[in-house]
Design an enzyme around this catalytic site. Sequence first.
Site, PDB file in Angstrom:
ATOM      1  N   GLY A 164     -20.867   6.243   4.308  1.00 40.56           N
ATOM      2  CA  GLY A 164     -19.910   6.612   3.281  1.00 40.56           C
ATOM      3  C   GLY A 164     -20.447   6.339   1.896  1.00 40.56           C
ATOM      4  CB  VAL A 165     -22.826   7.741  -0.251  1.00 39.54           C
ATOM      5  CG1 VAL A 165     -23.763   6.725   0.350  1.00 39.54           C
ATOM      6  CG2 VAL A 165     -23.006   9.088   0.443  1.00 39.54           C
ATOM      7  N   GLY A 166     -19.197   7.507  -1.151  1.00 41.65           N
ATOM      8  CA  GLY A 166     -18.236   7.971  -2.145  1.00 41.65           C
ATOM      9  C   GLY A 166     -18.269   7.071  -3.354  1.00 41.65           C
ATOM     10  CE  LYS A 167     -12.438   6.462  -5.328  1.00 43.29           C
ATOM     11  NZ  LYS A 167     -11.027   6.370  -5.789  1.00 43.29           N
ATOM     12  CB  VAL A 168     -17.131   1.723  -2.823  1.00 47.52           C
ATOM     13  CG1 VAL A 168     -17.770   0.361  -2.591  1.00 47.52           C
ATOM     14  CG2 VAL A 168     -15.717   1.553  -3.367  1.00 47.52           C
ATOM     15  N   GLY A 169     -19.685   3.456  -2.325  1.00 48.56           N
ATOM     16  CA  GLY A 169     -21.019   3.532  -1.752  1.00 48.56           C
ATOM     17  C   GLY A 169     -22.093   3.858  -2.772  1.00 48.56           C
TER      18      GLY A 169
ATOM     19  CE  LYS B 209      -4.524   0.920   0.257  1.00 47.60           C
ATOM     20  NZ  LYS B 209      -5.607   0.194  -0.433  1.00 47.60           N
TER      21      LYS B 209
END
Length: 355
Positions: A165-170, A65
């Site tokens: 969390g409603v970013g890219k994945v959410g 990472k």
Amino acid sequence: MYCHDEPSGLRAIIAIHSTALGPALGGTRFYPYPNEAEALADVLNLARGMAYKNALAGLDLGGGKAVIIGNPATDKNEALLRAYGRFVQSLGGRYYTACDVGTYVPDMDLVARECDFVTGRSPENGGAGDSSILTAFGVFQGMRACAQATWNEPTLADRRVGIAGVGKVGRHLIAHLLEDGARITVTDVNAAALDWVRRNHPDVKVVESTDELIKAGIDVYAPCALGGALDDETVAALSASIVCGAANNQLAHPGIDKALADRGVLYAPDYLVNAGGVIQVGDEAAHLHRGGFSFERARKRAEGIFDTMLNILKLSGEEGVPPAAAADRLAENRMRNVSRLRGILLPEAAHARRS
């Protein structure tokens, strides 16, 4: 490896946890850490998680990472990303990078202008594109498996799922759940993300905090932001029967998985169910010179997260350990057993063909 380029403002750390199964693969997180010590702790934990994730996903990849210290909204620039690419290149293929929190496909295209060991590039540059698509798909498959184990049917229809969390994945996860007939409640620290939900999914309920979310009578809790989402206070207040989300390193400390099990909450190991993205970029890396990335091939492999989750739950019941411990054992066994094969010496000609 500490990476510093003063003119561009680059301050980064690359961590390699394991190359037992192959080159270390893991994304680049661009985040405003308050200090270097917290950045180091995060990158070490994330690199370990990637080793287990890649092992359990059946990939011939190790775990690594990287973190870039800074605010991606103000500090990100072409020179910084290309300088970072030079540092990744200096590792000679021991580490392959990709997107993560704060980095996107166009960023990987810039990194790749200085580096051969980059995945998650744009399709027009020979890459797999946005890995959050299959990350969300894999989480959904894991959630379906948990529903099968809990309610005897592999669907979230009429269940209330709470997404933190409603970013890219959410955002992609919302679409899968709505199609499956779920009822959804969401929260996010970013007001713009919640505004996006209100505009695009008016039937989705929005709450102001994670505390409100976990007490909102949800059936499934899906942490999809940063790590450490499951601490003692959260577990004590949790109303859900299932925890299954996309965030990495969800367990705040050892023992949280047992606390969840003692409360009768089924915890889906995060590095198992969020492996869809690494399956996608792993396909890109593996087929770089062999016909290129195939979304359908990667999607088919990500579907396997459903069966793997059921196998983990079966093993968990047989051995009397929480699912996270059962998943760790499978990953560790694969890393140990496959890496041992390197001790079997090959004739020189056969080794040359293999190389």
